[in-house]
Design an enzyme around this catalytic site. Structure first.
Site, PDB file in Angstrom:
ATOM      1  N   ARG A  97       6.583   1.415  -6.269  1.00 42.69           N
ATOM      2  CA  ARG A  97       6.537   0.943  -7.650  1.00 42.69           C
ATOM      3  C   ARG A  97       7.677  -0.043  -7.869  1.00 42.69           C
ATOM      4  O   ARG A  97       8.791   0.140  -7.362  1.00 42.69           O
ATOM      5  CB  ARG A  97       6.695   2.108  -8.641  1.00 42.69           C
ATOM      6  CG  ARG A  97       5.681   3.231  -8.486  1.00 42.69           C
ATOM      7  CD  ARG A  97       4.263   2.794  -8.736  1.00 42.69           C
ATOM      8  NE  ARG A  97       4.004   2.431 -10.119  1.00 42.69           N
ATOM      9  CZ  ARG A  97       2.896   1.836 -10.533  1.00 42.69           C
ATOM     10  NH1 ARG A  97       1.959   1.519  -9.665  1.00 42.69           N
ATOM     11  NH2 ARG A  97       2.718   1.552 -11.805  1.00 42.69           N
ATOM     12  N   GLU A 104       4.912  -7.754 -13.304  1.00 47.90           N
ATOM     13  CA  GLU A 104       3.878  -8.449 -12.538  1.00 47.90           C
ATOM     14  C   GLU A 104       2.882  -9.112 -13.471  1.00 47.90           C
ATOM     15  O   GLU A 104       2.667  -8.638 -14.586  1.00 47.90           O
ATOM     16  CB  GLU A 104       3.159  -7.435 -11.622  1.00 47.90           C
ATOM     17  CG  GLU A 104       4.086  -6.803 -10.601  1.00 47.90           C
ATOM     18  CD  GLU A 104       3.410  -5.736  -9.743  1.00 47.90           C
ATOM     19  OE1 GLU A 104       2.242  -5.366 -10.055  1.00 47.90           O
ATOM     20  OE2 GLU A 104       4.027  -5.263  -8.775  1.00 47.90           O
ATOM     21  N   HIS A 129       1.269  -6.814  -4.652  1.00 47.34           N
ATOM     22  CA  HIS A 129       0.838  -5.462  -5.008  1.00 47.34           C
ATOM     23  C   HIS A 129      -0.498  -5.141  -4.330  1.00 47.34           C
ATOM     24  O   HIS A 129      -1.497  -4.842  -4.975  1.00 47.34           O
ATOM     25  CB  HIS A 129       0.718  -5.320  -6.524  1.00 47.34           C
ATOM     26  CG  HIS A 129       0.849  -3.894  -6.992  1.00 47.34           C
ATOM     27  ND1 HIS A 129       1.424  -3.544  -8.176  1.00 47.34           N
ATOM     28  CD2 HIS A 129       0.458  -2.718  -6.430  1.00 47.34           C
ATOM     29  CE1 HIS A 129       1.410  -2.233  -8.322  1.00 47.34           C
ATOM     30  NE2 HIS A 129       0.814  -1.713  -7.263  1.00 47.34           N
TER      31      HIS A 129
END
Length: 528
Positions: free
Chosen positions: A235, A264, A282
């Protein structure tokens, strides 16, 4: 048959959609392609919603979803779900935390190898610049290096095992697990965080919360050896990003492999300007296999929650899941399913619910008792009234008594949970355990030994142990166009117990036909 409405708000793999389409008691609504304003009109009829990151489960969404009982976040993160708003409205929020496990593990290893050998930069020099300079790319080997793994859950422990196969020296820090979970796998366990900071490579695999946010900052990096390599495929924000940039620039950190960012999309992040970082956008869950698993698990969980059977990986239950070990969670789900099954086999009024446990799981008897109560009452009461907060209050109003007990001796199982439900007509007991972390099994039913997955449409038949019973039951079901997918039989001194898994729902007419068989003693039907 009354149907439960499940609305799919975002795009998921077609295998998940097929499960919903082909489940007879589900009214499936596909709303992934409509705009989010129009979605508010569609969602008002939903019993359960499946979302991903494209749909904000905010106040507008929750106000529109007046019938919503549960929401499934098809993935690990749930930053876009108003958890407090869900809890206030009695909506159970769930995620799918393990479907992308292997994908995230393998991406972690890819970043680790890329940092050691600088593959992206060597690739670009040859592929884009068309320069052949082998002398520019002397890397390092994983062999013999010391790896620190922060967090030893589903992903962390698998990273550790793969690192062991590279013959690395692996140490883990996780205060929420028993040390034996690591040491039994040949992994060193430490309670001293400085042991992690002394490693050659450090990878982090924890949830994001107050305890772990900025877990690695300037102070921690200062204690690390010069030339350390840091990996984060968990994370964003677990590493303090400003400290990460500063120490990558200074060379204190030799390389970093980063898949996640605090904010993000991170298209302008200063980490992207450095030449000692490997970055991905990601991609932890971005494999075809994991997307399929995420969709199928989300669909199956949505169906279970719509029926009120179970709420796998619920995030807002009246227990703090962050404070219980990972191994406990499948037992909690199994306990609710067993109670639901036991209550269905005898639909008379419940007088008492007893939960007994053997092994480490007995420390969580209070939580197990709550889930058993929800399961039992869902089968015997108006399921719409029952939730994890009010279940025991409703049970007490009905005069149901509760009992828990610890079992000190149990042959064959390190952990075992037994549910005993006493009704006006009799007593039903059912025991279960969990294998390989999350494989749930019923191992005993009313004194008969079994190995049954708590899932599907089940005919439970006790009969005299005489020849021809299996053939008679098979013919009867065949005549009614009902397919048998599994047939389990256990034998006792004077009788036998059969558990028959079928593909179609059984109506009262078929059940009554089975009861008329000469060998039949008791017949029940349940769906789990």
């Amino acid at each position: 048959m009354s149907k439960h409405t499940i609305v799919v708000c975002d795009h998921i793999h077609e295998d998940g959609l097929n499960i919903l389409q082909n489940t007879e008691d589900i009214n499936y609504v596909y709303a992934a392609d409509i705009d989010k304003v129009a979605l508010l009109d569609v969602i008002k009829d939903a019993d359960v919603a499946i979302t991903r990151s494209s749909t904000d489960v905010d106040e507008k969404f929750l106000n529109a979803a007046t019938n919503l009982k549960a929401i499934i976040r098809a993935g690990v993160g749930y930053d876009n779900v108003d958890m407090e708003g869900c809890s206030k409205r009695g909506i159970i929020a769930m995620n799918v935390p393990t479907a992308n496990t292997i994908a995230a593990v393998e991406l972690t290893m890819a970043h680790m190898l890329s940092c050691m050998r600088k593959f992206p930069y060597a690739h670009n020099q040859l592929k884009q610049d068309r320069i052949w300079k082998r002398e520019d790319w002397y890397g390092n080997e994983l062999y013999g290096k010391k790896l620190g793994v922060i967090g030893f859950g589903n992903i962390g422990h698998r990273v550790a095992l793969r690192a062991k196969s590279f013959e690395m020296d692996v140490v883990t820090y996780d205060p929420y697990i028993p040390s034996t979970k690591a040491t039994d796998l040949g992994i060193n366990y430490t309670t001293n965080f400085d042991d992690i900071l002394a490693c050659d490579i450090i990878t982090i695999h924890t949830p994001k919360n107050q305890e772990t946010l900025d877990m690695i900052g300037e102070e921690e990096i200062a204690k690390m050896k010069d030339g350390v390599i840091l990996i984060n495929c968990a994370r964003g924000g677990l590493y303090n990003e400003e400290a990460l940039v500063n120490n990558l620039k200074s060379g204190k950190i030799a390389m970093a492999g980063i898949d996640v960012f605090k904010k993000e999309p991170a298209i302008d992040h200063p980490l992207l300007d450095l030449d000692n970082v490997t970055v991905t956008a990601h991609l932890g869950a971005n494999t075809k296999e994991s997307q399929k698993k995420i969709a199928t698990q989300a669909a199956e969980n949505a169906i279970e929650s719509a029926r009120g059977i179970a709420y796998p990986n619920a995030l807002n239950l009246p227990i703090d899941e962050s404070k219980i070990p990972t191994f406990v969670k499948p037992y909690i789900e199994l306990t609710q399913k067993m109670a639901y099954l036991a209550a269905q086999t005898d639909k008379s009024a419940i007088r008492s619910i007893s939960v007994c446990a053997h092994g480490d799981i007995k420390e969580y008897l209070d939580s197990l008792s709550t889930f058993a109560t929800v399961g039992a009452l869902t089968a015997s009461s108006d399921a719409a009234e029952i939730n994890y907060v009010n279940a025991k209050f409703i049970a007490e109003e009905k005069g149901i008594k509760f009992d828990t007990c610890e079992v000190n001796h149990c042959t064959g199982y390190s952990n075992k949970v037994t549910i005993k439900i006493t009704t006006e007509k009799g007593v039903n007991t059912i025991s279960g355990t969990v294998f390989d972390e999350d494989v749930q099994r019923i191992v005993e039913l009313n004194g008969f030994d079994f190995d049954i997955e708590p899932k599907g449409k089940l005919i439970i038949m006790r009969n005299t142990d005489v020849p021809g019973v299996i053939g008679e039951v098979g013919k009867l079901l065949g005549d009614n166009k009902i397919n048998i997918s599994d047939f389990r039989l256990a034998r006792g001194k004077d009788s036998a117990l059969a558990v028959i898994l079928v593909d179609e729902s059984i109506n009262h007419k078929v059940l009554d036909q089975i009861k008329t068989l000469e060998a039949a003693i008791a017949v029940a039907y349940a769906e789990v």
